[in-house]
Design a protein around this motif. Structure first.
Motif, PDB file in Angstrom:
ATOM      1  N   GLY A 137      -6.704 -46.406 -25.666  1.00 36.45           N
ATOM      2  CA  GLY A 137      -6.668 -47.228 -26.866  1.00 36.45           C
ATOM      3  C   GLY A 137      -7.398 -46.524 -27.991  1.00 36.45           C
ATOM      4  N   GLU A 138      -8.241 -47.246 -28.688  1.00 34.29           N
ATOM      5  CA  GLU A 138      -8.906 -46.694 -29.870  1.00 34.29           C
ATOM      6  C   GLU A 138     -10.132 -45.844 -29.549  1.00 34.29           C
ATOM      7  OE1 GLU A 138      -7.816 -46.891 -33.013  1.00 34.29           O
ATOM      8  OE2 GLU A 138      -6.049 -47.919 -32.236  1.00 34.29           O
ATOM      9  N   LEU A 139     -10.697 -46.004 -28.365  1.00 37.02           N
ATOM     10  CA  LEU A 139     -11.966 -45.357 -28.053  1.00 37.02           C
ATOM     11  C   LEU A 139     -11.813 -44.335 -26.927  1.00 37.02           C
ATOM     12  CD1 LEU A 139     -14.225 -48.550 -28.100  1.00 37.02           C
ATOM     13  CD2 LEU A 139     -13.812 -46.926 -29.966  1.00 37.02           C
ATOM     14  N   GLU A 140     -12.818 -43.466 -26.812  1.00 33.73           N
ATOM     15  CA  GLU A 140     -12.860 -42.474 -25.741  1.00 33.73           C
ATOM     16  C   GLU A 140     -13.969 -42.838 -24.763  1.00 33.73           C
ATOM     17  OE1 GLU A 140     -11.424 -38.442 -28.090  1.00 33.73           O
ATOM     18  OE2 GLU A 140     -13.554 -38.983 -28.072  1.00 33.73           O
ATOM     19  N   TYR A 141     -13.740 -42.497 -23.488  1.00 31.79           N
ATOM     20  CA  TYR A 141     -14.683 -42.856 -22.431  1.00 31.79           C
ATOM     21  C   TYR A 141     -14.932 -41.635 -21.562  1.00 31.79           C
ATOM     22  CZ  TYR A 141     -13.300 -47.473 -24.010  1.00 31.79           C
ATOM     23  OH  TYR A 141     -13.033 -48.581 -24.790  1.00 31.79           O
ATOM     24  N   GLU A 142     -16.207 -41.311 -21.379  1.00 34.20           N
ATOM     25  CA  GLU A 142     -16.598 -40.123 -20.631  1.00 34.20           C
ATOM     26  C   GLU A 142     -17.404 -40.511 -19.396  1.00 34.20           C
ATOM     27  OE1 GLU A 142     -19.270 -36.042 -21.180  1.00 34.20           O
ATOM     28  OE2 GLU A 142     -19.126 -37.504 -22.808  1.00 34.20           O
ATOM     29  N   MET A 143     -16.980 -40.003 -18.253  1.00 33.90           N
ATOM     30  CA  MET A 143     -17.730 -40.231 -17.019  1.00 33.90           C
ATOM     31  C   MET A 143     -18.960 -39.332 -17.007  1.00 33.90           C
ATOM     32  SD  MET A 143     -14.687 -40.593 -14.184  1.00 33.90           S
ATOM     33  CE  MET A 143     -13.824 -39.094 -14.703  1.00 33.90           C
ATOM     34  N   CYS A 144     -20.125 -39.939 -16.881  1.00 34.74           N
ATOM     35  CA  CYS A 144     -21.389 -39.204 -16.931  1.00 34.74           C
ATOM     36  C   CYS A 144     -22.270 -39.605 -15.750  1.00 34.74           C
ATOM     37  CB  CYS A 144     -22.149 -39.514 -18.222  1.00 34.74           C
ATOM     38  SG  CYS A 144     -21.249 -39.156 -19.742  1.00 34.74           S
ATOM     39  N   THR A 145     -23.312 -38.815 -15.557  1.00 42.01           N
ATOM     40  CA  THR A 145     -24.360 -39.159 -14.600  1.00 42.01           C
ATOM     41  C   THR A 145     -25.691 -38.975 -15.300  1.00 42.01           C
ATOM     42  OG1 THR A 145     -23.027 -38.412 -12.730  1.00 42.01           O
ATOM     43  CG2 THR A 145     -25.385 -38.688 -12.358  1.00 42.01           C
ATOM     44  N   GLN A 146     -26.458 -40.039 -15.413  1.00 42.86           N
ATOM     45  CA  GLN A 146     -27.761 -40.005 -16.067  1.00 42.86           C
ATOM     46  C   GLN A 146     -28.821 -40.443 -15.058  1.00 42.86           C
ATOM     47  OE1 GLN A 146     -27.495 -42.474 -19.564  1.00 42.86           O
ATOM     48  NE2 GLN A 146     -25.989 -41.168 -20.566  1.00 42.86           N
ATOM     49  N   LYS A 147     -29.731 -39.524 -14.763  1.00 45.02           N
ATOM     50  CA  LYS A 147     -30.779 -39.790 -13.779  1.00 45.02           C
ATOM     51  C   LYS A 147     -30.166 -40.266 -12.464  1.00 45.02           C
ATOM     52  CE  LYS A 147     -34.258 -40.885 -17.296  1.00 45.02           C
ATOM     53  NZ  LYS A 147     -35.220 -41.888 -17.822  1.00 45.02           N
ATOM     54  N   GLU A 148     -29.129 -39.529 -12.024  1.00 45.13           N
ATOM     55  CA  GLU A 148     -28.431 -39.786 -10.759  1.00 45.13           C
ATOM     56  C   GLU A 148     -27.695 -41.130 -10.746  1.00 45.13           C
ATOM     57  OE1 GLU A 148     -31.104 -39.248  -7.498  1.00 45.13           O
ATOM     58  OE2 GLU A 148     -31.522 -37.155  -7.996  1.00 45.13           O
ATOM     59  N   LYS A 149     -27.489 -41.713 -11.916  1.00 47.45           N
ATOM     60  CA  LYS A 149     -26.780 -42.979 -12.016  1.00 47.45           C
ATOM     61  C   LYS A 149     -25.505 -42.785 -12.829  1.00 47.45           C
ATOM     62  CE  LYS A 149     -27.346 -47.775 -13.568  1.00 47.45           C
ATOM     63  NZ  LYS A 149     -28.264 -48.743 -14.229  1.00 47.45           N
ATOM     64  N   LYS A 150     -24.392 -43.249 -12.296  1.00 53.52           N
ATOM     65  CA  LYS A 150     -23.116 -43.129 -13.000  1.00 53.52           C
ATOM     66  C   LYS A 150     -23.096 -44.036 -14.220  1.00 53.52           C
ATOM     67  CE  LYS A 150     -20.092 -41.705  -9.201  1.00 53.52           C
ATOM     68  NZ  LYS A 150     -21.169 -41.252  -8.294  1.00 53.52           N
ATOM     69  N   THR A 151     -22.655 -43.489 -15.344  1.00 53.39           N
ATOM     70  CA  THR A 151     -22.471 -44.256 -16.570  1.00 53.39           C
ATOM     71  C   THR A 151     -21.162 -43.823 -17.228  1.00 53.39           C
ATOM     72  OG1 THR A 151     -23.655 -42.657 -17.960  1.00 53.39           O
ATOM     73  CG2 THR A 151     -24.963 -44.446 -16.980  1.00 53.39           C
TER      74      THR A 151
END
Length: 274
Positions: A137-151
């Motif tokens: 849609g209108e936005l972009e979404y990036e799979m990340c890992t921050q401090k061993e936590k998926k975001t």
């Protein structure tokens, strides 16, 4: 495998920019074809664990690439490998095209900022090539890992319609997407780091503005007041003196006056509210 030209046409390239890419290919064909590692480097651009090293290796191989068009040509070629990965996962060509339109958007933004077509976002587009970031849609979404936590990091393309209806459509589409293709991210919290979340905007925009409505979706956790991101995203300039900033829109005029008066906009980081 799709060629770079097929990818370029699928993602909106046209006119002078497409012609410039064709000329770039003619000039680069001989030199690049001599390097036996090129295809492996291009494949590595589509690997989430290898793309950053591959980009550095490619920049070293290209050496003089003043406007970045050789890098762009290589990355569009690598998109052919990315396309095959989309097919293998069953992700639609529409999502592929919308995601990879970032390349044409960045080339157009370069033209606005510098008066010529060019590409200077290779530090970013490995995310799209390696299936870490998708436009839904209108936005972009990036799979990340921050401090061993998926975001899941939410990014706002410069051409996005951030009206409440469009944002909600995008978020709904995204939840279905991750549930289907990346279920290990379906419970991941959504984050956003952008000038759009800056608390300073409450003094610069009317209460019913789309930006403030978007901002209200997030719980701000940190503010980085020293960031100059607005120079690029609001004024399409970076490094210019404040007096030279354009005043073509009401936001530009208000923000320029605010900055000249010593105000700071910066950017903020926050979490999508439940």
């Amino acid at each position: 495998m799709k060629t770079w030209r097929e990818i370029a046409e699928l993602t909106g390239f046209s006119g002078e920019a497409l012609q410039e890419l064709e000329e770039t290919e003619k000039q680069a064909r001989g030199n690049l074809s001599k390097d036996g590692n090129l295809q492996q480097i291009l494949k590595n651009l589509t690997d989430p664990f290898c793309w950053e090293d591959a980009r550095k290796g490619l920049k070293n191989l290209l050496q003089t690439d003043k406007k970045g068009m050789n890098m762009l040509l290589c990355m569009l070629t690598a998109c052919g490998y990315t396309y095959e990965k989309y097919e293998n996962l069953g992700i639609s060509e529409e999502i592929f095209a919308e995601t990879m339109k970032c390349f044409w958007r960045f080339v157009q933004e370069h033209q606005v900022s510098y008066g010529c077509y060019g590409f200077d976002r290779d530090f970013w587009t490995g995310r799209q090539l390696s299936l870490q970031l998708f436009r839904l849609g209108e936005l972009e979404y990036e799979m990340c890992t921050q401090k061993e936590k998926k975001t899941i990091a939410v990014h706002i393309p410069s051409d996005a319609d951030i009206s409440s209806e469009k944002v909600q459509e995008s978020l709904h589409q995204t939840r279905e997407f991750f549930e289907r293709y990346y279920p290990n991210y379906r419970q991941a919290p959504y984050t956003c780091e952008s000038w759009l979340l800056s608390p300073a905007l409450k003094d610069l925009l009317p209460p019913n503005s789309r930006i403030l409505n978007f901002q209200a979706l997030f719980e701000v956790d940190k503010v980085h007041w020293e960031s100059d991101a607005v120079l690029e995203w609001v004024f399409q300039k970076r490094g210019n003196s404040l007096e030279e900033l354009p005043e073509d829109t009401s936001l530009q005029r208000k923000m320029k006056a605010y900055l000249l008066d010593g105000g700071k906009v910066g950017e903020a980081f926050g979490y999508l509210k439940a």
